[in-house]
Design an enzyme around this catalytic site. Structure first.
Site, mmCIF file in Angstrom:
data_model
loop_
_atom_site.group_PDB
_atom_site.id
_atom_site.type_symbol
_atom_site.label_atom_id
_atom_site.label_comp_id
_atom_site.label_asym_id
_atom_site.label_seq_id
_atom_site.Cartn_x
_atom_site.Cartn_y
_atom_site.Cartn_z
ATOM 1 N N TYR A 155 20.386 16.580 14.758
ATOM 2 C CA TYR A 155 19.129 17.022 15.378
ATOM 3 C C TYR A 155 18.410 15.835 16.011
ATOM 4 O O TYR A 155 17.965 15.902 17.163
ATOM 5 C CB TYR A 155 18.238 17.684 14.321
ATOM 6 C CG TYR A 155 16.998 18.334 14.906
ATOM 7 C CD1 TYR A 155 17.069 19.612 15.457
ATOM 8 C CD2 TYR A 155 15.776 17.678 14.918
ATOM 9 C CE1 TYR A 155 15.948 20.215 16.004
ATOM 10 C CE2 TYR A 155 14.643 18.270 15.465
ATOM 11 C CZ TYR A 155 14.735 19.538 16.006
ATOM 12 O OH TYR A 155 13.614 20.126 16.553
ATOM 13 N N ILE A 188 5.076 22.344 14.311
ATOM 14 C CA ILE A 188 4.483 23.514 14.933
ATOM 15 C C ILE A 188 4.830 24.746 14.096
ATOM 16 O O ILE A 188 5.957 24.867 13.600
ATOM 17 C CB ILE A 188 4.999 23.702 16.371
ATOM 18 C CG1 ILE A 188 4.883 22.373 17.161
ATOM 19 C CG2 ILE A 188 4.255 24.830 17.071
ATOM 20 C CD1 ILE A 188 3.482 21.831 17.292
#
Length: 251
Positions: A155, A188
């Site tokens: 990632y 988020i």
């Protein structure tokens, strides 16, 4: 925002989270939107939301690890709306969060194929269509993990790579009226975070405490930045990784 109305946008990963809110924001600003996602139910829900808001949108199932489906996404914009002006290449997966030496090649390949090569595939399809239109605006979703070492190895590598691809595309095409930037969201409140919370009931509290703003970001806040980067107000912003993280990375 100036320059958005009557344009055509494609948004990948638009079936939920940041992609959904970006698609809705483009539509509220007057653009027609191609909603792209592997999640067909989520994608159709986004189209329905846009319609309820009075906007115009079309769903096309798009797996960004499949070049044929990416090409069909762009062709849908051309067929349905006559061109392509804006693209938010947002689709991504988190993969396994294991120490590097414990990771698997299967996990590495899956994450890189979607998060990094998927953005490359999308830009390869989008840029020729934008050149035919006389220009365009692209925003790629990276992450603060593209600026730090936080997260699983593939990632982190994929998001660093997205920033690199963004910079290279800006160098190659800014002179041809195609502006390319990236957003680097912090923590988020999205389905990705919701899944992480399922593994740890204390995670939300820890993430909130780590963020100087004292709260998690909302998808709408990233969407606003994406659409602004595509607007005339950002006319001299090119190749920039725009960090939106509640001051998390400046501590």
């Amino acid at each position: 925002m100036d320059g958005i109305q009557d344009g055509v946008a494609v948004v990948t990963g638009a079936g939920s989270g940041i992609g959904r809110e970006t698609a809705r924001r483009f539509a509220r600003e007057g653009a027609s939107v191609v909603v792209a996602d592997v999640d067909e139910d989520g994608g159709h829900d986004t189209v329905e939301m846009i319609g309820d808001d009075g906007g115009e949108a079309t769903f096309v199932r798009t797996d960004v690890s499949d070049q044929g489906e990416v090409d069909r996404m762009v062709q849908t914009a051309l067929d349905e709306y006559g061109g392509l002006d804006f693209a938010h290449n947002n689709a991504g997966i988190e993969g396994d969060n294991a120490p590097l030496a414990d990771d698997t090649e299967e996990n590495w390949d899956a994450v890189i194929d979607v998060n990094l090569k998927g953005v490359w595939r999308c830009m390869q399809a989008e840029i020729p269509a934008m050149l035919e239109r006389g220009g365009g605006r692209i925003v790629n979703t990276a992450s603060i993990s593209g600026q730090t070492g936080s997260g699983g190895a593939p990632y982190v590598a994929s998001k660093h790579g997205v920033i690199g691809l963004t910079r290279k595309a800006a160098v190659d095409y800014s002179g041809e009226n195609i502006r390319v930037n990236a957003v680097c969201p912090g923590i988020i409140q999205t389905p990705m975070i919701d899944r992480a919370q399922e593994d740890s009931a204390e995670l939300l509290e820890q993430m909130t405490a780590a963020t100087p703003a004292g709260r998690l970001g909302q998808p709408e806040e990233i969407a606003s930045a994406v659409v602004w980067l595509c607007s005339d107000g950002a006319s001299y912003v090119m190749g920039h990784p725009f960090t939106i993280d509640g001051a998390l990375t400046v501590q």
